[in-house]
Design a protein around this motif. Structure first.
Motif, PDB file in Angstrom:
ATOM      1  N   MET A 165       5.648  -7.511  -2.584  1.00 41.08           N
ATOM      2  CA  MET A 165       6.990  -6.351  -2.424  1.00 41.08           C
ATOM      3  C   MET A 165       8.068  -6.307  -3.304  1.00 41.08           C
ATOM      4  O   MET A 165       8.275  -7.675  -2.839  1.00 41.08           O
ATOM      5  CB  MET A 165       7.311  -6.151  -0.501  1.00 41.08           C
ATOM      6  N   SER A 192       6.067  -4.899   6.776  1.00 42.44           N
ATOM      7  CA  SER A 192       5.628  -3.146   6.082  1.00 42.44           C
ATOM      8  C   SER A 192       5.761  -2.181   7.326  1.00 42.44           C
ATOM      9  O   SER A 192       5.127  -2.650   8.855  1.00 42.44           O
ATOM     10  CB  SER A 192       4.321  -3.206   5.326  1.00 42.44           C
ATOM     11  N   GLU A 219       9.177  -2.115  -1.797  1.00 40.63           N
ATOM     12  CA  GLU A 219       9.370  -2.246  -0.289  1.00 40.63           C
ATOM     13  C   GLU A 219      10.074  -1.611  -0.016  1.00 40.63           C
ATOM     14  O   GLU A 219       8.972  -0.797   1.795  1.00 40.63           O
ATOM     15  CB  GLU A 219      10.645  -3.189  -0.562  1.00 40.63           C
TER      16      GLU A 219
END
Length: 416
Positions: free
Chosen positions: A377, A358, A196
């Protein structure tokens, strides 16, 4: 088309062993990695990846930007391949997982398919994109950008590092310039697994992040000019303090970003003050404001307010200001079908998950322009990345790769 069974999983121990083995190449000074693009360490990491792929029965392709493509054949020679991958290059003080997990997770999919004797209609291609990080050669995601037609190849190969060494020359030097024309490949879909690089998944106790959008960004270089003067002998009302002007503009940046909470962000990371002397009032300040949001209209609003507000601040203080756009890209909305395949995989496997945006750039953001694309992620400890202390757990790595495995298999179509 049947979905993969819920018991179908990758070999998490083998994936972890591969991550640890790759991390031995280009070790950092504090437990992470320094395997910057087009260095000898990058070449060594590439060679190990190629060996592993060939051992798994893949044919390795290499294009003129050094992008690597390990192909596992499908049963239909006419079917476009499903691509999966990320990058092996790291920051100078990078971690062992940023990018690398996505490449070796793709390799683990191929290995697991071999173990299980599963064939797919579409070929599966595991990809290592050159120079994602952009540390040695700016901009980031350089080679995937050339692949997608965003950047010109000749321009990209003329990029120079801090020592004046050209990208094209260094690619040749390490022996990883291929002959295949960059961008010639056609894709059925592209999937990218990544850590992440933020704290949300861990803080909420979620196993998986389904990336629906990538933030767009705009970089504005601000130059404020005042007048150098002695800090001790210049009366306060007679100063033209460029440093103070910068401080007030940075407060404005914070205010603008907070007005678009929760998804917009803004800050200045690159700052230079001149002459940067203890007893001289700064006569010039140069800094870059980084605004990001998944909504293009929000980015445009933030930039507009920065221009208006910075000019007013500087006019009121008797300072001169120049604002110049020095970089940026539009927000990304990932393919609904690919996102749906990832979400369905997480559900099928029983992993807790949430949609996520993101905040960083990824190769998938450029590939999204030429093929249906999505990202998945896994958490990272304390959200820390671009740091040698970057850490994930074996279980997180396996869960993210399992979801990737199922989505890739569903898209590549299992042959009964």
């Amino acid at each position: 088309m049947p979905a993969p069974g819920e018991n179908l999983k990758i070999n998490g121990d083998r994936l972890w062993d591969s991550l640890m083995e790759m991390a031995k190449i280009g070790p950092g000074v504090a437990g992470g990695n320094n395997r910057q693009t087009l260095t000898d360490e990058d070449a060594e990491g590439r060679a190990l990846f190629r060996k592993w792929c060939e051992d798994a029965g893949c044919e390795m392709g290499l294009d003129t930007m050094g992008n690597m493509f390990a192909r596992r054949e499908g049963t239909d020679p006419e079917a476009l391949p499903v691509y999966v991958g990320s990058h092996l290059d790291t920051q100078p003080t990078g971690g062992k997982y940023d990018g690398v997990l996505g490449v070796l997770g793709g390799l683990e999919i191929v290995r697991s398919l071999n173990d299980l004797g599963i064939r797919t209609k579409h070929p599966i291609v595991v990809t290592n994109w050159t120079n994602e990080e952009g540390t040695r050669y700016a901009p980031a995601m350089l080679s995937s950008g050339v692949f997608a037609g965003v950047h010109d190849e000749e321009w990209a190969k003329d990029r120079v590092d801090a020592k004046g060494l050209k990208f094209g020359d260094e690619l040749k030097r390490i022996g990883w310039e291929g002959e295949e024309p960059v961008g010639a490949r056609k894709m059925h879909a592209f999937f990218e697994l990544h850590i992440e690089q933020g704290p949300i998944l861990e803080a909420e106790g979620k196993d998986i992040g389904i990336v629906t959008h990538g933030q767009g960004l705009s970089w504005t270089q601000v130059t404020i000019t005042g007048k150098d003067a002695h800090t001790g002998s210049t009366p306060m009302p007679m100063r033209k303090n460029a440093g103070l002007g910068m401080a007030r503009v940075l407060e404005l940046v914070e205010e603008i970003a907070l007005s678009h909470a929760p998804h917009a962000v803004g800050a200045a990371g690159h700052i230079d003050i001149y002459p940067n002397s203890r007893n001289v009032i700064p006569g010039k300040a140069v800094f870059t404001v980084d605004f990001r949001s998944p909504d293009l209209s929000v980015i445009e609003d933030m930039v507009k307010r920065l221009h208006e507000g910075a000019r007013k601040i500087c006019d009121d203080m008797g300072l001169e200001v120049e604002l110049e756009k020095v970089g940026g890209f539009d927000p990304v909305e990932f393919d609904a079908g690919c996102v749906g395949a990832l979400r369905a995989a997480a559900e099928r496997l029983g992993y807790s998950h949430r949609d996520i945006i993101s905040g960083a750039g990824h190769d998938a953001c450029w590939i999204n322009q030429v093929a249906p694309t999505a990202m998945v992620m896994c958490p990272c400890v304390d959200g820390l990345s671009h740091n040698e202390a970057e850490e994930i757990s074996k279980d997180w790595a396996a869960a993210g790769t399992d979801v990737l495995f199922h989505a890739v298999l569903e898209t590549a179509e299992i042959v009964e």
